[in-house]
Design an enzyme around this catalytic site. Structure first.
Site, mmCIF file in Angstrom:
data_model
loop_
_atom_site.group_PDB
_atom_site.id
_atom_site.type_symbol
_atom_site.label_atom_id
_atom_site.label_comp_id
_atom_site.label_asym_id
_atom_site.label_seq_id
_atom_site.Cartn_x
_atom_site.Cartn_y
_atom_site.Cartn_z
ATOM 1 N N TYR A 156 132.962 7.291 -25.345
ATOM 2 C CA TYR A 156 131.630 6.956 -24.811
ATOM 3 C C TYR A 156 131.183 7.961 -23.738
ATOM 4 C CZ TYR A 156 127.868 3.460 -24.364
ATOM 5 O OH TYR A 156 126.664 2.795 -24.375
ATOM 6 N N LYS A 163 125.446 4.630 -18.379
ATOM 7 C CA LYS A 163 125.343 3.160 -18.308
ATOM 8 C C LYS A 163 125.748 2.673 -16.914
ATOM 9 C CE LYS A 163 123.857 2.024 -22.450
ATOM 10 N NZ LYS A 163 122.425 1.733 -22.618
HETATM 11 N N1 LIG Z 1 124.485 -0.806 -30.518
HETATM 12 C C1 LIG Z 1 125.374 -1.125 -29.602
HETATM 13 O O1 LIG Z 1 126.572 -1.326 -29.878
HETATM 14 C C2 LIG Z 1 124.938 -1.267 -28.180
HETATM 15 C C3 LIG Z 1 125.773 -1.953 -27.280
HETATM 16 C C4 LIG Z 1 125.371 -2.065 -25.946
HETATM 17 C C5 LIG Z 1 124.149 -1.523 -25.550
HETATM 18 N N2 LIG Z 1 123.357 -0.869 -26.455
HETATM 19 C C6 LIG Z 1 122.086 -0.312 -25.992
HETATM 20 O O2 LIG Z 1 121.010 -0.912 -26.685
HETATM 21 C C7 LIG Z 1 119.887 -0.043 -26.571
HETATM 22 C C8 LIG Z 1 119.208 0.067 -27.950
HETATM 23 O O3 LIG Z 1 120.054 0.781 -28.835
HETATM 24 P P1 LIG Z 1 120.382 0.290 -30.310
HETATM 25 O O4 LIG Z 1 121.860 0.154 -30.385
HETATM 26 O O5 LIG Z 1 119.524 -0.838 -30.719
HETATM 27 O O6 LIG Z 1 120.083 1.603 -31.170
HETATM 28 P P2 LIG Z 1 118.743 2.205 -31.846
HETATM 29 O O7 LIG Z 1 119.150 3.552 -32.326
HETATM 30 O O8 LIG Z 1 118.191 1.265 -32.826
HETATM 31 O O9 LIG Z 1 117.739 2.331 -30.597
HETATM 32 C C9 LIG Z 1 117.775 3.386 -29.671
HETATM 33 C C10 LIG Z 1 116.318 3.705 -29.379
HETATM 34 O O10 LIG Z 1 116.192 4.663 -28.327
HETATM 35 C C11 LIG Z 1 115.006 5.361 -28.609
HETATM 36 N N3 LIG Z 1 114.911 6.601 -27.820
HETATM 37 C C12 LIG Z 1 115.817 7.614 -27.737
HETATM 38 N N4 LIG Z 1 115.331 8.569 -26.914
HETATM 39 C C13 LIG Z 1 114.115 8.144 -26.468
HETATM 40 C C14 LIG Z 1 113.125 8.677 -25.618
HETATM 41 N N5 LIG Z 1 113.265 9.879 -25.025
HETATM 42 N N6 LIG Z 1 111.991 7.958 -25.386
HETATM 43 C C15 LIG Z 1 111.815 6.751 -25.963
HETATM 44 N N7 LIG Z 1 112.711 6.187 -26.793
HETATM 45 C C16 LIG Z 1 113.852 6.886 -27.051
HETATM 46 C C17 LIG Z 1 115.086 5.633 -30.103
HETATM 47 O O11 LIG Z 1 113.815 5.978 -30.629
HETATM 48 C C18 LIG Z 1 115.578 4.275 -30.584
HETATM 49 O O12 LIG Z 1 114.467 3.434 -30.893
HETATM 50 C C19 LIG Z 1 120.418 1.272 -26.002
HETATM 51 O O13 LIG Z 1 120.185 1.299 -24.617
HETATM 52 C C20 LIG Z 1 121.912 1.170 -26.261
HETATM 53 O O14 LIG Z 1 122.694 1.953 -25.386
HETATM 54 C C21 LIG Z 1 123.724 -0.747 -27.754
#
Ligand SMILES: NC(=O)c1ccc[n+]([C@@H]2O[C@H](COP(=O)([O-])OP(=O)(O)OC[C@H]3O[C@@H](n4cnc5c(N)ncnc54)[C@H](O)[C@@H]3O)[C@@H](O)[C@H]2O)c1
Length: 272
Positions: A156, A163
């Protein structure tokens, strides 16, 4: 009355139907919210297509969260549309390839900085850009998505560092926005199979760790439990909650060690 009846919400981060933000958008509409989505860069077209699968297809505004002009344009559009905002979901993260995957010591500063600006500083940027609208909202709420940053994870790397910064930004936003009637909270999610997760080499190792350690069964294909916690924080039910990190991870964070090998794994619940 539905939990989010007539609340006006901006939801960032919908890229696919698997996005955590998509589950939030869908459930928010089911709970009576009015929503607007944002899309980013080349993903904007996909977001617009995916938006049509929602119960009531919402408008999609362009937002690169690192671009102050985009933030200003989104605020202007929402001002004209609603004149106020009751909540915003920050579901945005990005780290360049060389900032992930176990080469922590070799990551160039520019890549670490990109991860930080897009994934952590952006929570402040979004909050500050929308503050005049949020101040006019009702029990206004900012919600971001976290992956527990109190420990180091395999692969990570600089996203983990980002984070940790996000967790801190959340506390400072709670400090500075509380007196203005605006709350800020994070949901710390267990691993969910999304595009962002797929870009982390070693995501499967993390998912495996959940199978071995979470006291409740964890389904990496179901963002519903994470979304429902976001809904709570976006609602008036959480009007006394700010600066908080709610763990929605099947209890993984509270366990100090994996389950003994002779103990059966918890039975999964059917997806909602
Ligand atoms: N998937 C997991 O296991 C997990 C676990 C904990 C936290 N998260 C967090 O959840 C959040 C959403 O991620 P996800 O897993 O749904 O994946 P996802 O890929 O569906 O979403 C990530 C989003 O970030 C957007 N993005 C990236 N750069 C950007 C920018 N410069 N301006 C605007 N938007 C931008 C992308 O367009 C995308 O819609 C993130 O913060 C991620 O770190 C995810």
């Amino acid at each position: 009355m539905a939990v989010l009846q007539d609340r006006r919400l901006l939801i960032t981060g919908v890229l696919t139907e698997g996005s955590i933000a998509y589950a939030v958008a869908q459930r928010a509409q089911e709970e009576g919210a009015q929503i607007v989505l944002t899309g980013f860069g080349r993903g904007m077209r996909i977001t617009t297509r995916i938006a049509n699968r929602l119960p009531d297809p919402p408008d999609v505004l362009e937002l690169d969260v690192t671009d102050p002009a985009h933030l200003e344009a989104v605020a202007t559009e929402l001002e004209q549309r609603w004149g106020a905002l009751d909540g915003v979901l920050h579901a945005i993260a990005f780290a360049p390839e060389d900032a992930l995957g176990g080469e922590f010591l070799a990551t160039p500063p520019e890549s670490a900085q990109t991860a930080f600006m897009t994934s952590a500083y952006s929570l402040k940027a979004l909050a500050a850009g929308l503050l005049p609208l949020l101040e006019k909202g009702d029990h206004s709420s900012i919600v971001g998505l976290d992956f527990d940053a109190t420990v180091a994870w395999p692969a990570y790397d600089w996203m983990g560092v980002s984070k940790a910064a996000l967790e801190s930004v959340n506390r400072y936003l709670a400090r500075d926005l509380g007196p203005k009637g605006v709350r800020s909270n994070l949901v710390s999610a267990g691993p969910i199979k999304t595009i962002a997760a797929g870009s982390i080499p070693g995501f499967e190792t993390l998912a495996q760790a959940w199978d071995n350690q979470a006291p409740m069964a964890w389904n990496t294909k179901d963002a519903g439990p994470v979304a429902d916690a976001c809904l709570f924080l976006l609602s008036g039910l959480a009007r006394g909650v700010t600066g908080e990190i709610v763990h929605v991870d099947g209890g993984y964070h509270a366990m100090g060690a994996p389950r003994p090998p002779d103990e059966p794994a918890p039975e999964p619940e059917p997806s909602a």
